[in-house]
Design an enzyme around this catalytic site. Sequence first.
Site, PDB file in Angstrom:
ATOM      1  N   ASP A  62      20.329  43.448  10.321  1.00 22.85           N
ATOM      2  CA  ASP A  62      19.797  42.136   9.918  1.00 22.85           C
ATOM      3  C   ASP A  62      18.907  41.544  11.008  1.00 22.85           C
ATOM      4  O   ASP A  62      19.080  40.396  11.405  1.00 22.85           O
ATOM      5  CB  ASP A  62      20.955  41.191   9.586  1.00 22.85           C
ATOM      6  CG  ASP A  62      21.881  41.770   8.522  1.00 22.85           C
ATOM      7  OD1 ASP A  62      22.596  42.739   8.821  1.00 22.85           O
ATOM      8  OD2 ASP A  62      21.846  41.274   7.391  1.00 22.85           O
ATOM      9  N   ASP A 111      18.592  45.371   6.229  1.00 21.89           N
ATOM     10  CA  ASP A 111      17.848  44.113   6.359  1.00 21.89           C
ATOM     11  C   ASP A 111      16.936  44.183   7.582  1.00 21.89           C
ATOM     12  O   ASP A 111      17.305  43.783   8.685  1.00 21.89           O
ATOM     13  CB  ASP A 111      18.765  42.889   6.402  1.00 21.89           C
ATOM     14  CG  ASP A 111      19.307  42.532   5.028  1.00 21.89           C
ATOM     15  OD1 ASP A 111      18.975  43.234   4.055  1.00 21.89           O
ATOM     16  OD2 ASP A 111      20.057  41.547   4.938  1.00 21.89           O
ATOM     17  N   TYR A 133      12.785  41.050   6.752  1.00 27.39           N
ATOM     18  CA  TYR A 133      12.921  39.759   6.051  1.00 27.39           C
ATOM     19  C   TYR A 133      11.599  39.279   5.476  1.00 27.39           C
ATOM     20  O   TYR A 133      11.399  38.080   5.261  1.00 27.39           O
ATOM     21  CB  TYR A 133      13.574  38.691   6.941  1.00 27.39           C
ATOM     22  CG  TYR A 133      15.060  38.926   7.090  1.00 27.39           C
ATOM     23  CD1 TYR A 133      15.528  39.958   7.906  1.00 27.39           C
ATOM     24  CD2 TYR A 133      15.980  38.173   6.380  1.00 27.39           C
ATOM     25  CE1 TYR A 133      16.881  40.217   8.012  1.00 27.39           C
ATOM     26  CE2 TYR A 133      17.342  38.426   6.483  1.00 27.39           C
ATOM     27  CZ  TYR A 133      17.781  39.447   7.300  1.00 27.39           C
ATOM     28  OH  TYR A 133      19.118  39.712   7.401  1.00 27.39           O
ATOM     29  N   ASN A 155      19.825  44.256   1.225  1.00 26.10           N
ATOM     30  CA  ASN A 155      19.295  43.483   0.094  1.00 26.10           C
ATOM     31  C   ASN A 155      17.873  42.992   0.352  1.00 26.10           C
ATOM     32  O   ASN A 155      17.094  42.824  -0.589  1.00 26.10           O
ATOM     33  CB  ASN A 155      20.206  42.296  -0.240  1.00 26.10           C
ATOM     34  CG  ASN A 155      20.488  41.427   0.956  1.00 26.10           C
ATOM     35  OD1 ASN A 155      20.959  41.929   1.978  1.00 26.10           O
ATOM     36  ND2 ASN A 155      20.211  40.149   0.854  1.00 26.10           N
ATOM     37  N   HIS A 156      17.494  42.791   1.614  1.00 30.14           N
ATOM     38  CA  HIS A 156      16.129  42.349   1.900  1.00 30.14           C
ATOM     39  C   HIS A 156      15.109  43.479   1.779  1.00 30.14           C
ATOM     40  O   HIS A 156      13.921  43.261   1.996  1.00 30.14           O
ATOM     41  CB  HIS A 156      16.047  41.690   3.279  1.00 30.14           C
ATOM     42  CG  HIS A 156      16.653  40.330   3.293  1.00 30.14           C
ATOM     43  ND1 HIS A 156      15.977  39.197   2.908  1.00 30.14           N
ATOM     44  CD2 HIS A 156      17.905  39.918   3.602  1.00 30.14           C
ATOM     45  CE1 HIS A 156      16.771  38.144   2.991  1.00 30.14           C
ATOM     46  NE2 HIS A 156      17.956  38.551   3.412  1.00 30.14           N
ATOM     47  N   HIS A 167      25.261  48.455   3.952  1.00 27.06           N
ATOM     48  CA  HIS A 167      24.825  47.110   4.304  1.00 27.06           C
ATOM     49  C   HIS A 167      25.893  46.038   4.068  1.00 27.06           C
ATOM     50  O   HIS A 167      26.186  45.233   4.942  1.00 27.06           O
ATOM     51  CB  HIS A 167      23.544  46.745   3.550  1.00 27.06           C
ATOM     52  CG  HIS A 167      22.999  45.432   3.990  1.00 27.06           C
ATOM     53  ND1 HIS A 167      22.574  45.201   5.289  1.00 27.06           N
ATOM     54  CD2 HIS A 167      22.823  44.262   3.331  1.00 27.06           C
ATOM     55  CE1 HIS A 167      22.160  43.950   5.400  1.00 27.06           C
ATOM     56  NE2 HIS A 167      22.318  43.359   4.234  1.00 27.06           N
ATOM     57  N   HIS A 224      30.539  33.242   3.878  1.00 25.12           N
ATOM     58  CA  HIS A 224      29.311  33.769   3.309  1.00 25.12           C
ATOM     59  C   HIS A 224      29.491  35.249   2.961  1.00 25.12           C
ATOM     60  O   HIS A 224      30.004  36.022   3.767  1.00 25.12           O
ATOM     61  CB  HIS A 224      28.180  33.599   4.333  1.00 25.12           C
ATOM     62  CG  HIS A 224      26.827  33.505   3.697  1.00 25.12           C
ATOM     63  ND1 HIS A 224      26.517  32.579   2.738  1.00 25.12           N
ATOM     64  CD2 HIS A 224      25.699  34.220   3.891  1.00 25.12           C
ATOM     65  CE1 HIS A 224      25.259  32.721   2.373  1.00 25.12           C
ATOM     66  NE2 HIS A 224      24.741  33.716   3.043  1.00 25.12           N
ATOM     67  N   HIS A 225      29.075  35.613   1.776  1.00 21.23           N
ATOM     68  CA  HIS A 225      29.182  37.000   1.289  1.00 21.23           C
ATOM     69  C   HIS A 225      30.625  37.469   1.117  1.00 21.23           C
ATOM     70  O   HIS A 225      30.880  38.673   1.037  1.00 21.23           O
ATOM     71  CB  HIS A 225      28.448  37.978   2.215  1.00 21.23           C
ATOM     72  CG  HIS A 225      26.992  37.693   2.374  1.00 21.23           C
ATOM     73  ND1 HIS A 225      26.160  37.447   1.314  1.00 21.23           N
ATOM     74  CD2 HIS A 225      26.208  37.624   3.486  1.00 21.23           C
ATOM     75  CE1 HIS A 225      24.935  37.235   1.755  1.00 21.23           C
ATOM     76  NE2 HIS A 225      24.929  37.324   3.061  1.00 21.23           N
ATOM     77  N   HIS A 234      24.758  42.522   6.869  1.00 21.60           N
ATOM     78  CA  HIS A 234      24.726  41.540   5.781  1.00 21.60           C
ATOM     79  C   HIS A 234      25.255  40.171   6.193  1.00 21.60           C
ATOM     80  O   HIS A 234      24.603  39.153   5.968  1.00 21.60           O
ATOM     81  CB  HIS A 234      25.485  42.084   4.571  1.00 21.60           C
ATOM     82  CG  HIS A 234      25.146  41.410   3.277  1.00 21.60           C
ATOM     83  ND1 HIS A 234      23.866  40.997   2.955  1.00 21.60           N
ATOM     84  CD2 HIS A 234      25.935  41.071   2.207  1.00 21.60           C
ATOM     85  CE1 HIS A 234      23.893  40.446   1.739  1.00 21.60           C
ATOM     86  NE2 HIS A 234      25.119  40.475   1.275  1.00 21.60           N
ATOM     87  N   VAL A 235      26.450  40.127   6.757  1.00 24.50           N
ATOM     88  CA  VAL A 235      27.023  38.872   7.236  1.00 24.50           C
ATOM     89  C   VAL A 235      26.456  38.616   8.629  1.00 24.50           C
ATOM     90  O   VAL A 235      26.593  39.473   9.517  1.00 24.50           O
ATOM     91  CB  VAL A 235      28.560  38.962   7.281  1.00 24.50           C
ATOM     92  CG1 VAL A 235      29.148  37.666   7.810  1.00 24.50           C
ATOM     93  CG2 VAL A 235      29.104  39.307   5.905  1.00 24.50           C
ATOM     94  N   HIS A 236      25.820  37.477   8.834  1.00 25.17           N
ATOM     95  CA  HIS A 236      25.104  37.236  10.085  1.00 25.17           C
ATOM     96  C   HIS A 236      26.065  36.766  11.170  1.00 25.17           C
ATOM     97  O   HIS A 236      26.041  35.604  11.619  1.00 25.17           O
ATOM     98  CB  HIS A 236      23.962  36.235   9.855  1.00 25.17           C
ATOM     99  CG  HIS A 236      22.963  36.738   8.857  1.00 25.17           C
ATOM    100  ND1 HIS A 236      22.037  35.952   8.243  1.00 25.17           N
ATOM    101  CD2 HIS A 236      22.753  38.006   8.374  1.00 25.17           C
ATOM    102  CE1 HIS A 236      21.306  36.685   7.418  1.00 25.17           C
ATOM    103  NE2 HIS A 236      21.727  37.929   7.478  1.00 25.17           N
TER     104      HIS A 236
HETATM  105 FE   FE2 Z   1      21.835  41.299   3.795  1.00 27.40          FE
END
Ligand code: FE2
Length: 476
Positions: free
Chosen positions: A174, A203, A206, A240-241, A325, A334-335, A362-364
């Site tokens: 990410d 990711d 972006y 996903n990005h 991911h 989140h997520h 995925h999870v930042h």
């Molecule tokens: Fe992601």
Amino acid sequence: MVVQKSTGMRKAGMSSAGFVLGMLLIVLEVCDGGITSSYVRNDDLSLDMPLDSDVFQVPPGYNVPQQVHITQGDHEGKGVIVSWVTPDEPGSSTVIYWAENNTSLKKSAQATVLTYKYFNYTSGYIHHCTIDNLEFDTKYYYEVGTGNTARRFWFVTPPRVGPDVAYTFGLIGDLGQTHDSNDTLTHYELNPAKGQTLLFVGDLSYADDYPFHDNNRWDTWGRFIERNVAYQPWIWTAGNHEIDFVPELGESKPFKPYTNRYFVPYEASGSTSPLWYSIKRASAYIIVLSSYSAYGKYTPQYKWLEKELPIVNRTETPWLIVLMHSPLYNSYVHHYMEGESFRVMYEEWFVEYEVDVVFAGHVHAYERSERISNVAYNISNGLCTPNSDRSAPVYITIGDGGNLEGLVTEMTEPQPSYSAFREASFGHGIFDIKNRTHAFFSWHRNQDGYAVEADSLWLKNRYWNSLEDSSSLAAF
Ligand SMILES: [Fe+2]
């Protein structure tokens, strides 16, 4: 930290009374659900680096190759894919390369060239060149472009595949292209652990966060990371990005920019898609999966993985690493549970085939699990709590590269027992394989000195050393 305490106690050779007391203490800590770091970051958005930053600079001159990047080009590590972009015209498609120890023998290989359109954007000329049959453990120089536009880089091939080959992987996910992204990459580059190959857990640029999925942001990102990825392979996982599915813009082919720009050696592992594949590298067998491709029973990804896991030879490559991911275990808000259906499909196989570690993004933020599994549940038996499982992987979320969406700081409370350590800070990881039985994982947050380990864990190989465990929960 729970794990370091339990390991340290084992080393010290405790008395039985001390052992019982130690285990009780660990139980208490586990019941509290592992460690939530006391570091508290603000969750402001990260700021993009300005477009005139040096990291985005176009190399001067007409049609000069830019966005140079490499990845593994075959299944065993004797091949490299060299990719680059020329902005004005196709130009030369030749890669000249030579071994450092044999400068008189220069060889060449030819790239294929492609362009793609995305909404109102047309790409430059994207070159991909597979170089095969290199010597193991050798430094090579390579040149792209010709005459006064030629640019020279180098890489080092991995040692021949074997069970006790030490090797050091970096981990970033990410990433994006903010000041924090730059800090993460700099931290990785200056880490004295010296990652030799980067495992990237999805990711990338972006670009899809910009108006009309501005694909110029794929170009700026390519120039930003060149300083590292032109010199060591990055092993790609799609996030996903990378989907870029926008039918309202006339863009209905998923993963179009990503698959045009980042080639991977998927055919070498019998895969039919660049979104899932495997490589061997040194003593590791790395399986890349796609959270955003069909993975239900009978799908191409399912059928490939069903064939793939049984053929991994742990006598040759003891370390079985899976990249994806979306994490299967995540205790941030989140997520939360986004990886659940994937877990239902594949966790049983990860346990059966004794995967050592699953890395996701995925999870930042950062999170590390205990060795647990949740495979006993069958809908009706009520066994829906993850349990200690010596054959299960450790799950590590490392989606904290530093993109423009900022950190996620909100955590589920109380911390679940499967979560061993979690902290919302930007950083990167190092997975340092020592031999067939031991590897050392460390997580490095950007605020610390380059050598500081904010979290760490000795992993004992599931195939070669599974009776002793690095997880506090699995000690029971
Ligand atoms: Fe992601």
